[in-house]
Enzyme design. Structure first.
Site, PDB file in Angstrom:
ATOM      1  N   ASP A 173     134.379  28.781  88.410  1.00 16.48           N
ATOM      2  CA  ASP A 173     135.354  28.688  87.323  1.00 16.48           C
ATOM      3  C   ASP A 173     136.735  28.762  87.987  1.00 16.48           C
ATOM      4  O   ASP A 173     137.177  29.830  88.404  1.00 16.48           O
ATOM      5  CB  ASP A 173     135.150  29.830  86.322  1.00 16.48           C
ATOM      6  CG  ASP A 173     136.125  29.753  85.133  1.00 16.48           C
ATOM      7  OD1 ASP A 173     137.173  29.088  85.270  1.00 16.48           O
ATOM      8  OD2 ASP A 173     135.844  30.385  84.096  1.00 16.48           O
ATOM      9  N   LYS A 225     143.511  25.457  79.227  1.00 16.30           N
ATOM     10  CA  LYS A 225     144.566  26.267  79.872  1.00 16.30           C
ATOM     11  C   LYS A 225     145.507  25.367  80.663  1.00 16.30           C
ATOM     12  O   LYS A 225     146.175  24.547  80.089  1.00 16.30           O
ATOM     13  CB  LYS A 225     143.915  27.358  80.723  1.00 16.30           C
ATOM     14  CG  LYS A 225     142.705  28.035  80.064  1.00 16.30           C
ATOM     15  CD  LYS A 225     143.066  28.797  78.812  1.00 16.30           C
ATOM     16  CE  LYS A 225     141.801  29.366  78.171  1.00 16.30           C
ATOM     17  NZ  LYS A 225     142.042  30.057  76.917  1.00 16.30           N
ATOM     18  N   TYR A 276     135.485  36.046  82.955  1.00 12.40           N
ATOM     19  CA  TYR A 276     135.936  35.768  81.595  1.00 12.40           C
ATOM     20  C   TYR A 276     134.949  36.396  80.602  1.00 12.40           C
ATOM     21  O   TYR A 276     133.765  36.098  80.628  1.00 12.40           O
ATOM     22  CB  TYR A 276     136.066  34.254  81.390  1.00 12.40           C
ATOM     23  CG  TYR A 276     136.378  33.897  79.974  1.00 12.40           C
ATOM     24  CD1 TYR A 276     137.516  34.412  79.355  1.00 12.40           C
ATOM     25  CD2 TYR A 276     135.527  33.093  79.242  1.00 12.40           C
ATOM     26  CE1 TYR A 276     137.794  34.110  78.028  1.00 12.40           C
ATOM     27  CE2 TYR A 276     135.810  32.784  77.920  1.00 12.40           C
ATOM     28  CZ  TYR A 276     136.940  33.305  77.324  1.00 12.40           C
ATOM     29  OH  TYR A 276     137.208  33.027  76.007  1.00 12.40           O
ATOM     30  N   ARG A 286     129.350   9.288  71.272  1.00  9.14           N
ATOM     31  CA  ARG A 286     129.105  10.712  71.557  1.00  9.14           C
ATOM     32  C   ARG A 286     129.216  10.952  73.061  1.00  9.14           C
ATOM     33  O   ARG A 286     129.729  11.953  73.494  1.00  9.14           O
ATOM     34  CB  ARG A 286     127.738  11.150  71.029  1.00  9.14           C
ATOM     35  CG  ARG A 286     127.571  12.674  71.169  1.00  9.14           C
ATOM     36  CD  ARG A 286     126.343  13.188  70.464  1.00  9.14           C
ATOM     37  NE  ARG A 286     125.148  12.616  71.044  1.00  9.14           N
ATOM     38  CZ  ARG A 286     124.187  12.051  70.362  1.00  9.14           C
ATOM     39  NH1 ARG A 286     124.247  11.976  69.039  1.00  9.14           N
ATOM     40  NH2 ARG A 286     123.138  11.530  70.963  1.00  9.14           N
TER      41      ARG A 286
HETATM   42  C1  LIG Z   1     138.730  31.741  83.044  1.00 14.32           C
HETATM   43  C2  LIG Z   1     138.244  31.188  81.745  1.00 14.32           C
HETATM   44  N1  LIG Z   1     137.080  30.516  81.715  1.00 14.32           N
HETATM   45  C3  LIG Z   1     136.617  30.000  80.564  1.00 14.32           C
HETATM   46  C4  LIG Z   1     137.281  30.141  79.364  1.00 14.32           C
HETATM   47  C5  LIG Z   1     136.718  29.538  78.105  1.00 14.32           C
HETATM   48  O1  LIG Z   1     137.491  28.417  77.716  1.00 14.32           O
HETATM   49  P1  LIG Z   1     137.604  27.959  76.183  1.00 14.32           P
HETATM   50  O2  LIG Z   1     138.400  28.991  75.471  1.00 14.32           O
HETATM   51  O3  LIG Z   1     138.250  26.619  76.259  1.00 14.32           O
HETATM   52  O4  LIG Z   1     136.211  27.868  75.652  1.00 14.32           O
HETATM   53  C6  LIG Z   1     138.480  30.832  79.349  1.00 14.32           C
HETATM   54  C7  LIG Z   1     139.212  31.038  78.073  1.00 14.32           C
HETATM   55  O5  LIG Z   1     140.073  31.883  77.962  1.00 14.32           O
HETATM   56  C8  LIG Z   1     138.989  31.366  80.568  1.00 14.32           C
HETATM   57  O6  LIG Z   1     140.139  32.058  80.600  1.00 14.32           O
END
Ligand SMILES: Cc1ncc(COP(=O)(O)O)c(C=O)c1O
Length: 385
Positions: free
Chosen positions: A172, A197, A99, A47
């Site tokens: 982020d 991404k 986001y 895990r």
């Molecule tokens: C800037 C950003 N942060 C976080 C996320 C969340 O990622 P996940 O879809 O892998 O959970 C996304 C998803 O689109 C994103 O564009």
């Protein structure tokens, strides 16, 4: 080694026994205990201990110039682990433009957790200074460039203000990627990626990652959260992520160059009200982006479409019709893959979105730029007629 070489060779890994240059996938969920009752391999249970995570984490740590990284089973799992590491009553600053799914979680769940989340204009250092509470604000969350308007936050300046108030900073950096920006070098404490991404880059893995600059108290809690809540990636996905990161640099460089040309082209288009792209000198955050993004301004941009008759004003229907008429661009959510995506962002985010109703979000992939422009030109012409 320069970061592009580290990524291309995944740290130059070669298997000690077989001399293979591609790593194996470890599917074992458990590991043998030694006769003397110890676990000398350092691994107990997969895990938290899967060896297939190690290489992806080590590559990402090297690319971010960090101390350590942790993979999670999604970007959201990585992001929420940072907030879950805080204590009830802690004050948090988060951007108004970010986001949307994380914003929703912060509004609807983090508050039940007892966090006091305040949404501010993170691009305005004066607002950060006014709202950060000495000793009470434990975390400042930055997203830059931020979905879906690509607002730019000055990482170094925000870190100075936050640290003076004894708050940690997490960034982020999904859209910038370590190719363009290394937030830890600008003072951030933690970098977060939706590895789904650009890091993976092929729209075939859901994954998240955190990288820390130091073995801090918050990092130890995050590690415990991953181990105990168990939001871990599968070994195959971790392996695919390592493979994806090997082409990170060329993919991001091609996407940036193409996005810049596309942004400049459509900035002059009669059906386009506005192009939002940090690489345009007219863009509000351009100067700061130029300071903290190196080698390009990212593969993400948004366009605001005029009414179908070309008159200024919110062209919601024209925007939706444009997305409906593309052929090469794929009409889908997400970003950072080799294929270009287009979406009407307000339809995805729903009530409370900061996305104007005429906004189309574009994720530029690595196709030929002329083909992408021609396809979008055609779709805009269809929306107009
Ligand atoms: C800037 C950003 N942060 C976080 C996320 C969340 O990622 P996940 O879809 O892998 O959970 C996304 C998803 O689109 C994103 O564009």
């Amino acid at each position: 080694m320069k970061p592009a070489s580290i990524a291309a060779q995944a740290l130059g890994w070669v298997d000690g026994e077989t001399r293979a240059i591609a790593p194996p996938i470890h599917t074992s969920t458990t590991f043998i205990r030694d006769p003397d009752n110890q676990y000398r391999s350092g691994r107990v249970y997969a895990r938290d201990d899967n060896p297939t995570f190690d290489q992806a984490e080590a590559v990402l740590t090297a690319l971010e110039g960090g101390h350590a990284s942790l993979l999670f089973d999604s970007g959201m799992a990585a992001a929420t682990a940072v907030f879950q590491a805080l204590a009830p009553g802690d004050h948090v600053l988060a951007p108004k433009v970010m986001y949307w799914s994380l914003r929703n979680w912060l509004m609807n769940f983090a508050t039940h957790w007892g966090l006091r989340v305040e949404f501010i204009d993170m691009t305005d250092p004066d607002e950060v200074r006014r709202t950060v509470q000495q000793g009470k604000t434990k975390l400042v969350w930055i997203e830059t460039p931020a979905n879906p308007l690509w607002a730019i936050t000055d990482i170094a300046r925000t870190c100075e203000i936050a640290h003076a108030a004894d708050a940690r900073v997490a960034v982020d950096s999904t859209v910038a990627t370590p190719v363009l920006t290394r937030p830890l070098e600008l003072g951030a404490d933690i970098v977060m990626h939706a590895a789904t991404k650009y890091l993976n880059g092929h729209s075939d893995v859901i994954a998240g990652a955190l990288t820390t600059g130091a073995d801090s108290a918050i990092w130890l809690r995050i590690k415990a959260i991953r181990a105990q809540l168990g939001g871990v990636l599968g070994p195959f996905e971790a392996w695919l992520l390592t493979r994806g990161m090997r082409t990170l640099f060329p993919r991001v460089r091609v996407a940036c160059a193409s996005a810049q040309v596309i942004a400049e082209h459509f900035a002059q288009h009669p059906m386009i009200q506005e192009v939002l792209y940090p690489g345009l000198p007219s863009f509000a955050g351009h100067a700061i982006a130029a300071k903290q993004m190196h080698g390009g301004f990212g593969g993400m941009l948004s366009i605001r479409v005029r009414r179908a008759n070309g008159a200024p004003g919110a062209g919601e229907h024209a925007a939706i019709a444009t997305a409906a008429n593309v052929e090469l661009w794929k009409r889908a959510t997400s970003l950072g893959g080799v294929e270009s995506l287009i979406e009407h962002r307000a339809s995805v985010e729903g009530v409370g979105t900061p996305a104007p109703v005429d906004l189309l979000r574009l994720s530029v992939g690595i196709e030929d730029t002329d083909d992408l422009i021609a396809d979008l030109e055609h779709a805009l012409a269809c929306a107009r007629s």
